[in-house]
Enzyme design. Structure first.
Site, mmCIF file in Angstrom:
data_model
loop_
_atom_site.group_PDB
_atom_site.id
_atom_site.type_symbol
_atom_site.label_atom_id
_atom_site.label_comp_id
_atom_site.label_asym_id
_atom_site.label_seq_id
_atom_site.Cartn_x
_atom_site.Cartn_y
_atom_site.Cartn_z
ATOM 1 N N ASN A 17 13.263 -4.863 2.191
ATOM 2 C CA ASN A 17 13.590 -6.334 2.455
ATOM 3 C C ASN A 17 12.157 -7.155 2.279
ATOM 4 O O ASN A 17 12.178 -8.332 2.049
ATOM 5 C CB ASN A 17 14.057 -6.587 3.835
ATOM 6 C CG ASN A 17 13.932 -8.033 4.387
ATOM 7 O OD1 ASN A 17 14.748 -9.002 3.995
ATOM 8 N ND2 ASN A 17 13.143 -8.240 5.316
ATOM 9 N N TYR A 70 8.127 -14.791 -8.845
ATOM 10 C CA TYR A 70 9.084 -14.358 -8.039
ATOM 11 C C TYR A 70 10.575 -14.058 -8.864
ATOM 12 O O TYR A 70 10.989 -13.191 -8.447
ATOM 13 C CB TYR A 70 9.608 -15.491 -6.978
ATOM 14 C CG TYR A 70 10.410 -15.296 -5.952
ATOM 15 C CD1 TYR A 70 10.240 -14.470 -4.901
ATOM 16 C CD2 TYR A 70 11.841 -15.880 -5.873
ATOM 17 C CE1 TYR A 70 10.906 -14.373 -3.666
ATOM 18 C CE2 TYR A 70 12.588 -15.472 -4.935
ATOM 19 C CZ TYR A 70 12.263 -14.834 -3.738
ATOM 20 O OH TYR A 70 13.005 -14.502 -2.893
ATOM 21 N N SER A 129 17.712 -11.402 -4.470
ATOM 22 C CA SER A 129 18.074 -12.745 -4.552
ATOM 23 C C SER A 129 18.809 -13.395 -5.565
ATOM 24 O O SER A 129 18.972 -12.687 -6.417
ATOM 25 C CB SER A 129 16.554 -13.401 -4.720
ATOM 26 O OG SER A 129 16.549 -14.773 -4.940
ATOM 27 N N ASN A 179 1.023 -1.309 -0.048
ATOM 28 C CA ASN A 179 0.104 -0.095 -0.001
ATOM 29 C C ASN A 179 1.008 1.253 0.096
ATOM 30 O O ASN A 179 1.498 1.814 0.957
ATOM 31 C CB ASN A 179 -1.081 -0.110 1.175
ATOM 32 C CG ASN A 179 -2.160 1.088 1.338
ATOM 33 O OD1 ASN A 179 -1.578 2.248 0.947
ATOM 34 N ND2 ASN A 179 -3.084 0.790 1.821
ATOM 35 N N VAL A 180 0.792 1.726 -1.169
ATOM 36 C CA VAL A 180 1.873 2.956 -1.397
ATOM 37 C C VAL A 180 1.552 4.232 -0.356
ATOM 38 O O VAL A 180 2.531 4.552 0.363
ATOM 39 C CB VAL A 180 2.003 3.667 -2.547
ATOM 40 C CG1 VAL A 180 2.710 4.932 -2.819
ATOM 41 C CG2 VAL A 180 2.419 2.540 -3.917
ATOM 42 N N ILE A 209 18.451 -19.113 2.249
ATOM 43 C CA ILE A 209 18.711 -18.617 3.510
ATOM 44 C C ILE A 209 17.792 -19.027 4.309
ATOM 45 O O ILE A 209 16.553 -19.183 4.171
ATOM 46 C CB ILE A 209 18.763 -17.171 3.557
ATOM 47 C CG1 ILE A 209 19.715 -16.493 2.689
ATOM 48 C CG2 ILE A 209 19.144 -16.722 5.215
ATOM 49 C CD1 ILE A 209 21.063 -16.644 2.513
ATOM 50 N N SER A 255 9.959 -10.684 -10.340
ATOM 51 C CA SER A 255 10.154 -9.576 -9.194
ATOM 52 C C SER A 255 11.562 -9.368 -8.775
ATOM 53 O O SER A 255 11.720 -8.162 -8.583
ATOM 54 C CB SER A 255 9.202 -9.860 -8.030
ATOM 55 O OG SER A 255 9.850 -10.936 -7.291
ATOM 56 N N LYS A 256 12.352 -10.316 -8.602
ATOM 57 C CA LYS A 256 13.616 -10.045 -8.103
ATOM 58 C C LYS A 256 14.662 -9.405 -9.435
ATOM 59 O O LYS A 256 15.334 -8.454 -9.023
ATOM 60 C CB LYS A 256 14.398 -11.565 -7.675
ATOM 61 C CG LYS A 256 13.383 -11.698 -6.339
ATOM 62 C CD LYS A 256 13.592 -11.006 -5.472
ATOM 63 C CE LYS A 256 12.921 -11.327 -4.010
ATOM 64 N NZ LYS A 256 12.840 -10.387 -2.811
HETATM 65 P P1 NAD Z 1 10.272 -14.112 5.951
HETATM 66 O O1 NAD Z 1 9.053 -14.680 5.467
HETATM 67 O O2 NAD Z 1 10.846 -14.726 6.854
HETATM 68 O O3 NAD Z 1 10.006 -12.762 6.353
HETATM 69 C C1 NAD Z 1 9.537 -11.824 5.615
HETATM 70 C C2 NAD Z 1 8.875 -10.628 6.193
HETATM 71 O O4 NAD Z 1 8.342 -9.764 5.569
HETATM 72 C C3 NAD Z 1 7.919 -10.662 7.392
HETATM 73 O O5 NAD Z 1 8.344 -10.184 8.687
HETATM 74 C C4 NAD Z 1 6.625 -10.608 6.971
HETATM 75 O O6 NAD Z 1 5.596 -10.181 8.037
HETATM 76 C C5 NAD Z 1 7.003 -9.339 6.116
HETATM 77 N N1 NAD Z 1 6.095 -8.922 5.051
HETATM 78 C C6 NAD Z 1 5.185 -9.795 4.267
HETATM 79 N N2 NAD Z 1 4.616 -8.890 3.332
HETATM 80 C C7 NAD Z 1 4.493 -8.022 3.861
HETATM 81 C C8 NAD Z 1 3.790 -6.787 3.543
HETATM 82 N N3 NAD Z 1 2.953 -6.719 2.496
HETATM 83 N N4 NAD Z 1 4.174 -5.395 4.188
HETATM 84 C C9 NAD Z 1 4.922 -5.511 5.011
HETATM 85 N N5 NAD Z 1 5.908 -6.644 5.448
HETATM 86 C C10 NAD Z 1 5.662 -7.670 4.631
HETATM 87 O O7 NAD Z 1 11.095 -13.962 4.639
HETATM 88 P P2 NAD Z 1 12.811 -14.140 4.406
HETATM 89 O O8 NAD Z 1 13.329 -15.309 4.084
HETATM 90 O O9 NAD Z 1 13.471 -13.523 5.651
HETATM 91 O O10 NAD Z 1 12.737 -13.020 3.244
HETATM 92 C C11 NAD Z 1 13.053 -11.710 3.125
HETATM 93 C C12 NAD Z 1 13.540 -11.398 2.170
HETATM 94 O O11 NAD Z 1 15.028 -11.681 1.602
HETATM 95 C C13 NAD Z 1 12.529 -11.371 0.985
HETATM 96 O O12 NAD Z 1 12.213 -10.348 0.098
HETATM 97 C C14 NAD Z 1 12.932 -12.626 0.271
HETATM 98 O O13 NAD Z 1 12.602 -12.622 -1.266
HETATM 99 C C15 NAD Z 1 14.432 -12.371 0.189
HETATM 100 N N6 NAD Z 1 15.047 -13.725 0.131
HETATM 101 C C16 NAD Z 1 14.941 -14.656 1.008
HETATM 102 C C17 NAD Z 1 15.791 -15.682 0.438
HETATM 103 C C18 NAD Z 1 15.489 -17.148 1.539
HETATM 104 O O14 NAD Z 1 16.087 -18.288 1.039
HETATM 105 N N7 NAD Z 1 15.106 -17.108 2.601
HETATM 106 C C19 NAD Z 1 16.747 -15.823 -0.366
HETATM 107 C C20 NAD Z 1 16.944 -14.559 -1.194
HETATM 108 C C21 NAD Z 1 16.125 -13.672 -0.914
#
Ligand code: NAD
Length: 242
Positions: free
Chosen positions: A73, A138, A125, A49-50, A171, A141-142
């Protein structure tokens, strides 16, 4: 006065580690998330939500007068190929992963231009560089975030604002566990076995930890990274080199 860092999605996984690491380094950290957290200064905000993102960042600037670092993030994953990604799902992934980053960037740029300094880090990512199967929205988006880092870096370099995309491999976070849970549910595969196979796919033989990503982000935010902008920084245990 301490430096100000805004993190989106700071209540879980990589975001939680980011909030923790920046606090440890002396930053005052604001966490914009839909899920509450005790760590840092939590502001309830849906990044899709902008208006909410703009209001949250305006509130921070009113309180502190500046933003030194933005770590965009918040993100969600979707396991689906193009045929199984309907318009609603595509819009959802883009609204959070891309529009959320766009909104946060727009909101911090005016104050960063006044300051003539700022560091913006997009948690992209390894899928900003390579594709993975069943990951159509995904992947898109990345790749979009990699582009956002490059264009923002070029457009605002004259203001000493740096923008980079940090590209983690696999991760171990709640997002990772949800993704393999959903895979095991659909396929009937054994979670322990799939987790082991995931580890073996990584040249270093293990998954990354959120703290390792946060450490890299802290470096990118700092003056030690003062000549790094418009770049894609890979932290993937060697996965994309294989
Ligand atoms: P996670 O699901 O553990 O945490 C994501 C966080 O984003 C949560 O706190 C969630 O509540 C919040 N979130 C989700 N939708 C939201 C919204 N609409 N508004 C505000 N907050 C919102 O995920 P993660 O693994 O920690 O991932 C974090 C970032 O890292 C992401 O962008 C993910 O794509 C990227 N990433 C993750 C990995 C992995 O392997 N875990 C690898 C590469 C990139």
């Amino acid at each position: 006065m301490s430096k100000i860092c805004v993190v989106t999605g700071g209540s879980s996984g990589i975001g939680y580690a980011l909030v923790s690491k920046f606090i440890e380094a002396g930053y005052q950290v604001f966490n914009l998330d839909i899920q509450g957290s005790q760590l840092g200064n939590y502001i309830e905000c849906d990044v899709a939500n902008v208006t909410q993102v703009k209001q949250a960042i305006a509130q921070i600037i009113e309180q502190t007068g500046k933003v030194d670092v933005l770590v965009s993030n918040a993100g969600i994953h979707l396991s689906a190929n193009i045929e199984n990604t309907n318009e609603e799902l595509l819009d959802k992934v883009f609204a959070i992963n891309v529009k959320g980053a766009y909104a946060a960037t727009q909101a911090v740029l005016p104050v960063m231009q006044q300051q003539k300094s700022g560091s913006i880090i997009y948690i992209a990512s390894d899928q900003a560089l390579i594709a993975k199967t069943n990951s159509f929205a995904y992947n898109l988006s990345k790749h979009a975030l990699a582009s956002m880092a490059k264009t923002t870096a070029l457009d605002y370099a004259a203001f000493n604002i740096r923008a980079n995309a940090l590209c983690p491999g696999t991760i171990e976070t709640p997002l990772y566990h949800k993704a393999i849970d959903s895979y095991c549910l659909k396929s009937g595969a054994d979670k322990k076995q799939i987790h082991h196979e995931e580890e073996q796919l990584q040249p270093l033989g293990r998954l990354g930890q959120p703290d390792e990503v946060a450490e890299y982000a802290l470096f990118l935010a700092s003056d030690k990274a003062s000549f790094i902008t418009g770049s894609l920084q890979v932290i993937d245990g060697g996965y994309t080199t294989a």
